[in-house]
Motif scaffolding. Sequence first.
Motif, PDB file in Angstrom:
ATOM      1  N   TYR A   8      -3.697 -21.251   9.955  1.00  0.00           N
ATOM      2  CA  TYR A   8      -4.496 -21.167  11.176  1.00  0.00           C
ATOM      3  C   TYR A   8      -3.725 -20.434  12.258  1.00  0.00           C
ATOM      4  CZ  TYR A   8      -1.954 -25.229  13.091  1.00  0.00           C
ATOM      5  OH  TYR A   8      -0.990 -26.093  13.562  1.00  0.00           O
ATOM      6  N   HIS A  64      -8.043 -20.702   7.372  1.00  0.00           N
ATOM      7  CA  HIS A  64      -8.353 -20.580   5.947  1.00  0.00           C
ATOM      8  C   HIS A  64      -7.737 -21.778   5.233  1.00  0.00           C
ATOM      9  CE1 HIS A  64      -9.523 -18.939   2.145  1.00  0.00           C
ATOM     10  NE2 HIS A  64      -8.293 -19.136   1.694  1.00  0.00           N
ATOM     11  N   ALA A  82     -15.294 -27.127  -0.928  1.00  0.00           N
ATOM     12  CA  ALA A  82     -15.037 -26.043   0.027  1.00  0.00           C
ATOM     13  C   ALA A  82     -15.942 -26.188   1.252  1.00  0.00           C
ATOM     14  CB  ALA A  82     -15.244 -24.686  -0.643  1.00  0.00           C
ATOM     15  N   GLN A  83     -17.214 -26.482   1.036  1.00  0.00           N
ATOM     16  CA  GLN A  83     -18.136 -26.643   2.158  1.00  0.00           C
ATOM     17  C   GLN A  83     -17.752 -27.852   3.010  1.00  0.00           C
ATOM     18  OE1 GLN A  83     -20.672 -24.479   3.166  1.00  0.00           O
ATOM     19  NE2 GLN A  83     -20.373 -25.759   4.971  1.00  0.00           N
ATOM     20  N   LEU A  86     -14.981 -26.936   5.338  1.00  0.00           N
ATOM     21  CA  LEU A  86     -15.494 -26.206   6.503  1.00  0.00           C
ATOM     22  C   LEU A  86     -16.182 -27.144   7.489  1.00  0.00           C
ATOM     23  CD1 LEU A  86     -16.944 -22.964   4.870  1.00  0.00           C
ATOM     24  CD2 LEU A  86     -14.818 -23.233   6.175  1.00  0.00           C
ATOM     25  N   ASP A  87     -16.979 -28.064   6.971  1.00  0.00           N
ATOM     26  CA  ASP A  87     -17.658 -29.028   7.840  1.00  0.00           C
ATOM     27  C   ASP A  87     -16.645 -29.866   8.610  1.00  0.00           C
ATOM     28  OD1 ASP A  87     -20.048 -28.048   6.804  1.00  0.00           O
ATOM     29  OD2 ASP A  87     -20.346 -29.744   5.437  1.00  0.00           O
ATOM     30  N   LEU A  89     -13.571 -28.992   9.434  1.00  0.00           N
ATOM     31  CA  LEU A  89     -12.949 -28.174  10.471  1.00  0.00           C
ATOM     32  C   LEU A  89     -13.781 -28.209  11.745  1.00  0.00           C
ATOM     33  CD1 LEU A  89     -11.604 -24.984   8.671  1.00  0.00           C
ATOM     34  CD2 LEU A  89     -10.275 -26.735   9.873  1.00  0.00           C
ATOM     35  N   HIS A 102     -13.102 -18.173  13.157  1.00  0.00           N
ATOM     36  CA  HIS A 102     -13.485 -17.676  11.840  1.00  0.00           C
ATOM     37  C   HIS A 102     -12.860 -18.626  10.812  1.00  0.00           C
ATOM     38  CE1 HIS A 102     -14.697 -13.868  13.712  1.00  0.00           C
ATOM     39  NE2 HIS A 102     -13.600 -14.004  14.444  1.00  0.00           N
ATOM     40  N   ALA A 103     -13.700 -19.329  10.068  1.00  0.00           N
ATOM     41  CA  ALA A 103     -13.204 -20.334   9.130  1.00  0.00           C
ATOM     42  C   ALA A 103     -13.668 -20.001   7.713  1.00  0.00           C
ATOM     43  CB  ALA A 103     -13.697 -21.714   9.529  1.00  0.00           C
ATOM     44  N   SER A 104     -12.783 -20.246   6.761  1.00  0.00           N
ATOM     45  CA  SER A 104     -13.119 -20.057   5.353  1.00  0.00           C
ATOM     46  C   SER A 104     -12.372 -21.105   4.535  1.00  0.00           C
ATOM     47  CB  SER A 104     -12.754 -18.645   4.887  1.00  0.00           C
ATOM     48  OG  SER A 104     -11.385 -18.383   5.107  1.00  0.00           O
ATOM     49  N   ALA A 105     -12.879 -21.348   3.336  1.00  0.00           N
ATOM     50  CA  ALA A 105     -12.247 -22.321   2.441  1.00  0.00           C
ATOM     51  C   ALA A 105     -12.434 -21.850   1.004  1.00  0.00           C
ATOM     52  CB  ALA A 105     -12.850 -23.706   2.625  1.00  0.00           C
TER      53      ALA A 105
END
Length: 119
Positions: A8, A64, A82-83, A86-87, A89, A102-105
């Motif tokens: 991050y 990420h 993964a979802q 993100l939730d 975060l 900007h977030a990704s997993a």
Amino acid sequence: MPQITVDYSHPVDDTFDPEGFARALHEATVEIAAASPGGCKTLFRYSDHRAVGYEDPEGHAIFHVTIGLLAGRSDETKARLAQTALDLLGKYVTPQDGVIVHASAEVRDLDASYRKSDL
């Protein structure tokens, strides 16, 4: 196992609760991917340096999350985890005014060569 890494960037370092996020993600990983609670380990890597397209990076933060699991989980299980990352975060990061996060997993299988040791 699982091995979790969270990369991050600035400017959310003051508005991110890494301990709360890790605990919630560990609980989700146990529930969704049948991991053992004691096996969940998370490493946080922070950076002041980032780039987003051609824009001034000051209005952007990047997260990420990489979750490495032993092979055997279905694609649906990995996508759900993964979802969920993100939730979570969204619950543990409070963006500053004017900052786009900007977030990704990614959930991936650990290579067959994976070994661990408690030294």
